[in-house]
Design a protein around this motif. Structure first.
Motif, PDB file in Angstrom:
ATOM      1  N   PHE A  10       0.761  -1.246  -0.151  1.00 13.72           N
ATOM      2  CA  PHE A  10       0.052  -0.057  -0.005  1.00 13.72           C
ATOM      3  C   PHE A  10       0.948   1.227   0.050  1.00 13.72           C
ATOM      4  O   PHE A  10       2.011   1.271   0.493  1.00 13.72           O
ATOM      5  CB  PHE A  10      -1.171  -0.083   1.214  1.00 13.72           C
ATOM      6  CG  PHE A  10      -0.408  -0.092   2.536  1.00 13.72           C
ATOM      7  CD1 PHE A  10      -0.470   1.280   3.383  1.00 13.72           C
ATOM      8  CD2 PHE A  10       0.045  -1.129   3.015  1.00 13.72           C
ATOM      9  CE1 PHE A  10       0.167   1.095   4.608  1.00 13.72           C
ATOM     10  CE2 PHE A  10       0.475  -1.284   4.305  1.00 13.72           C
ATOM     11  CZ  PHE A  10       0.436  -0.173   5.220  1.00 13.72           C
ATOM     12  N   HIS A  11       0.248   2.289  -0.738  1.00 15.57           N
ATOM     13  CA  HIS A  11       1.260   3.306  -0.783  1.00 15.57           C
ATOM     14  C   HIS A  11       0.953   4.576  -0.269  1.00 15.57           C
ATOM     15  O   HIS A  11       1.195   5.792  -0.212  1.00 15.57           O
ATOM     16  CB  HIS A  11       1.361   3.694  -2.455  1.00 15.57           C
ATOM     17  CG  HIS A  11       1.814   2.671  -3.140  1.00 15.57           C
ATOM     18  ND1 HIS A  11       3.075   2.315  -3.181  1.00 15.57           N
ATOM     19  CD2 HIS A  11       1.135   1.637  -4.238  1.00 15.57           C
ATOM     20  CE1 HIS A  11       3.318   1.026  -3.929  1.00 15.57           C
ATOM     21  NE2 HIS A  11       1.935   1.100  -4.556  1.00 15.57           N
ATOM     22  N   GLU A  12      -0.477   4.562   0.393  1.00 19.96           N
ATOM     23  CA  GLU A  12      -0.967   5.648   1.196  1.00 19.96           C
ATOM     24  C   GLU A  12      -1.995   4.911   2.389  1.00 19.96           C
ATOM     25  O   GLU A  12      -2.280   3.633   2.157  1.00 19.96           O
ATOM     26  CB  GLU A  12      -1.744   6.590   0.503  1.00 19.96           C
ATOM     27  CG  GLU A  12      -3.295   5.756  -0.169  1.00 19.96           C
ATOM     28  CD  GLU A  12      -3.879   6.685  -1.086  1.00 19.96           C
ATOM     29  OE1 GLU A  12      -3.858   7.866  -0.897  1.00 19.96           O
ATOM     30  OE2 GLU A  12      -4.151   6.239  -2.255  1.00 19.96           O
ATOM     31  N   ILE A  13      -2.085   5.468   3.678  1.00 18.57           N
ATOM     32  CA  ILE A  13      -2.795   4.897   4.621  1.00 18.57           C
ATOM     33  C   ILE A  13      -4.342   5.129   4.345  1.00 18.57           C
ATOM     34  O   ILE A  13      -4.687   6.099   3.504  1.00 18.57           O
ATOM     35  CB  ILE A  13      -2.520   5.704   5.909  1.00 18.57           C
ATOM     36  CG1 ILE A  13      -2.689   7.115   6.003  1.00 18.57           C
ATOM     37  CG2 ILE A  13      -1.144   5.223   6.248  1.00 18.57           C
ATOM     38  CD1 ILE A  13      -2.544   7.802   7.357  1.00 18.57           C
ATOM     39  N   GLY A  14      -5.117   4.339   4.814  1.00 22.02           N
ATOM     40  CA  GLY A  14      -6.628   4.498   4.638  1.00 22.02           C
ATOM     41  C   GLY A  14      -7.302   2.934   4.699  1.00 22.02           C
ATOM     42  O   GLY A  14      -6.845   2.265   5.428  1.00 22.02           O
ATOM     43  N   GLY A  15      -8.342   3.009   4.059  1.00 19.73           N
ATOM     44  CA  GLY A  15      -9.270   1.644   4.198  1.00 19.73           C
ATOM     45  C   GLY A  15      -8.773   0.401   3.211  1.00 19.73           C
ATOM     46  O   GLY A  15      -7.747   0.709   2.636  1.00 19.73           O
ATOM     47  N   GLU A  17      -9.412  -0.288   0.620  1.00 20.10           N
ATOM     48  CA  GLU A  17      -9.071  -0.059  -0.692  1.00 20.10           C
ATOM     49  C   GLU A  17      -7.840   0.307  -1.164  1.00 20.10           C
ATOM     50  O   GLU A  17      -7.507   0.333  -2.252  1.00 20.10           O
ATOM     51  CB  GLU A  17     -10.349   1.147  -1.185  1.00 20.10           C
ATOM     52  CG  GLU A  17      -9.924   2.425  -0.795  1.00 20.10           C
ATOM     53  CD  GLU A  17     -10.414   2.605   0.896  1.00 20.10           C
ATOM     54  OE1 GLU A  17     -10.140   3.643   1.110  1.00 20.10           O
ATOM     55  OE2 GLU A  17     -11.144   1.719   1.360  1.00 20.10           O
ATOM     56  N   VAL A  18      -6.920   0.801  -0.086  1.00 17.96           N
ATOM     57  CA  VAL A  18      -5.727   1.185  -0.535  1.00 17.96           C
ATOM     58  C   VAL A  18      -4.634  -0.006  -0.855  1.00 17.96           C
ATOM     59  O   VAL A  18      -3.402   0.086  -1.399  1.00 17.96           O
ATOM     60  CB  VAL A  18      -4.886   1.879   0.717  1.00 17.96           C
ATOM     61  CG1 VAL A  18      -5.717   3.295   0.782  1.00 17.96           C
ATOM     62  CG2 VAL A  18      -4.745   1.249   1.870  1.00 17.96           C
ATOM     63  N   LEU A  19      -4.961  -1.230  -0.552  1.00 19.04           N
ATOM     64  CA  LEU A  19      -4.310  -2.542  -0.896  1.00 19.04           C
ATOM     65  C   LEU A  19      -4.069  -2.746  -2.168  1.00 19.04           C
ATOM     66  O   LEU A  19      -5.057  -2.948  -2.723  1.00 19.04           O
ATOM     67  CB  LEU A  19      -4.764  -3.647   0.017  1.00 19.04           C
ATOM     68  CG  LEU A  19      -4.760  -3.424   1.667  1.00 19.04           C
ATOM     69  CD1 LEU A  19      -5.732  -4.646   2.160  1.00 19.04           C
ATOM     70  CD2 LEU A  19      -3.580  -3.156   2.144  1.00 19.04           C
ATOM     71  N   ARG A  20      -2.866  -3.032  -2.841  1.00 19.62           N
ATOM     72  CA  ARG A  20      -2.779  -3.252  -4.013  1.00 19.62           C
ATOM     73  C   ARG A  20      -2.048  -4.643  -4.360  1.00 19.62           C
ATOM     74  O   ARG A  20      -0.951  -4.761  -3.171  1.00 19.62           O
ATOM     75  CB  ARG A  20      -1.770  -2.310  -4.942  1.00 19.62           C
ATOM     76  CG  ARG A  20      -2.596  -1.069  -4.776  1.00 19.62           C
ATOM     77  CD  ARG A  20      -3.725  -0.861  -5.847  1.00 19.62           C
ATOM     78  NE  ARG A  20      -4.493   0.326  -5.917  1.00 19.62           N
ATOM     79  CZ  ARG A  20      -5.495   0.770  -5.219  1.00 19.62           C
ATOM     80  NH1 ARG A  20      -6.129  -0.157  -4.299  1.00 19.62           N
ATOM     81  NH2 ARG A  20      -6.010   1.921  -5.298  1.00 19.62           N
ATOM     82  N   VAL A  21      -2.126  -5.542  -5.018  1.00 21.73           N
ATOM     83  CA  VAL A  21      -1.152  -6.797  -5.376  1.00 21.73           C
ATOM     84  C   VAL A  21      -0.308  -6.313  -6.441  1.00 21.73           C
ATOM     85  O   VAL A  21      -0.694  -6.050  -7.787  1.00 21.73           O
ATOM     86  CB  VAL A  21      -1.940  -8.028  -5.747  1.00 21.73           C
ATOM     87  CG1 VAL A  21      -1.185  -9.078  -5.980  1.00 21.73           C
ATOM     88  CG2 VAL A  21      -3.184  -8.108  -4.526  1.00 21.73           C
ATOM     89  N   GLU A  22       0.928  -6.452  -6.267  1.00 18.96           N
ATOM     90  CA  GLU A  22       1.884  -5.985  -7.262  1.00 18.96           C
ATOM     91  C   GLU A  22       3.051  -6.992  -7.310  1.00 18.96           C
ATOM     92  O   GLU A  22       3.439  -7.846  -6.340  1.00 18.96           O
ATOM     93  CB  GLU A  22       2.608  -4.538  -6.979  1.00 18.96           C
ATOM     94  CG  GLU A  22       1.575  -3.646  -6.956  1.00 18.96           C
ATOM     95  CD  GLU A  22       1.829  -1.993  -6.664  1.00 18.96           C
ATOM     96  OE1 GLU A  22       3.363  -2.025  -6.663  1.00 18.96           O
ATOM     97  OE2 GLU A  22       1.369  -1.390  -6.031  1.00 18.96           O
TER      98      GLU A  22
END
Length: 333
Positions: A10-15, A17-22
């Motif tokens: 994740f590149h920013e804090i939040g809910g 929805e900020v989680l990314r699979v890379e």
């Protein structure tokens, strides 16, 4: 030879929805490191707090990793690693710094001190649900407050992963666990897991819950209170302690101020699992206790739901924050 692995960042804090699979480069393990092929991830409330920027330390952004707890198999070892071998089934947990070492991924390189052997008979989903919950219960109840056979212990929020583990740890040593939970639907399951009595709090005031604790203990109160909630309800519940009893606080689900009761004498402890599991002796004792219970079936990690694939990680975090589950949420890779 370096390879790539799908990894949650994740590149920013939040809910959720900020989680990314890379795709992330995974290098060969260096001295004192092991490469683990991850088979299952166990979610913890701490990871939601970390993702949201409300944990006790902050993520390093951008490209922070996430996750403490996984089960898998050792694929490679670095120089100087002597207690683990290629092919060993393992669990992760002790001493992980999530930004750099978070285990939400297909493969992860970790210090060998962050990886422990998993019994051959224990599958990956069970292993992913076991490490943090049982070692927290063990370190809090046995090493910190010295829970003894015959003691009553009040376990608040008992349907959580740590709460269900605490029920089983208390039962294993002959203590008498009393559980609290917010909904009637969780009563039967907690009784099946070993609770002697279950107090459904619902909309009840903490004073009413404390009164019920006193009634269930014949007016004496509990020797130990095991609490992850805090907040304004802490004081009246702590007043249900027997004289000379102990409270161990291992979480702060209610961030509002908590008052300390005047029903002295009692002892107040706070517990952070790293204080035990990052030391060689503490890691040895906690792992031995956990693996003995897993191997003989005395410990049965409660898995609330299993989701398949890293792409379900946001769904898993949403479910965790809904509080609809009992026990651990596991993502199978």
């Amino acid at each position: 030879m370096p390879t790539t692995a799908r990894t949650v960042l994740f590149h920013e804090i939040g809910g959720p929805e900020v989680l990314r699979v890379e795709d992330v480069t995974v290098r060969d393990p260096g001295p004192g490191q092991v490469l683990v092929r991850v088979e299952a991830l166990g979610l913890n409330r701490a990871e939601a707090l970390f993702r949201a920027g409300t944990y006790y330390y902050q993520p390093t952004l951008p490209a922070s990793r996430l996750g403490y707890e996984a089960a898998g198999v050792v694929e490679a070892i670095g120089e100087g690693v002597t207690e683990l071998a290629v092919g060993d089934p393992v669990m992760t947990g002790p001493g992980i710094e999530m930004s750099a070492q978070g285990v939400y991924g297909e493969r992860v390189v970790l210090p060998d001190t962050a990886v422990v052997r998993r019994p051959d008979s224990v599958d990956a989903v069970t292993g992913a649900a076991a490490w943090l919950t049982y070692t927290t219960a063990y370190g809090s109840l046995l090493e910190t407050v010295g829970l003894r056979p015959g003691d009553h212990v009040l376990i608040t929020g008992a349907s959580s992963g740590v709460g269900t583990a605490a029920l089983q740890v208390a039962r294993r040593i002959g203590a008498i666990p009393l559980a609290t939970t917010r909904t009637e639907g969780k009563r039967r399951h907690l009784l099946e897991l070993g609770a002697t009595e279950v107090i459904v709090t619902g909309e009840s005031e903490p004073e009413a819950v404390a009164k019920e604790v006193k009634r269930l203990t014949g007016g004496k109160g509990v020797e130990v209170m095991f609490d992850a909630i805090g907040g304004p309800g802490f004081r009246p519940l702590a007043e249900s302690l027997a004289p000379g009893g102990s409270v161990v606080v291992y979480g702060w689900l209610d961030p509002r101020p908590a008052e300390i009761p005047w029903s002295w004498p009692f002892t107040l402890h706070t517990y952070a699992n790293m204080t035990l599991t990052t030391t060689p002796d503490g890691r040895r004792r906690s792992t031995a206790f956990l693996n003995a219970g897993l191997a003989d079936g005395g410990f049965r990690p409660v898995v609330g739901e299993v989701l398949d694939g890293l792409d379900r990680i946001r769904d898993a975090h949403r479910l965790m924050e809904s509080n609809r589950h009992t026990g651990k949420i596991v993502v199978r890779i």
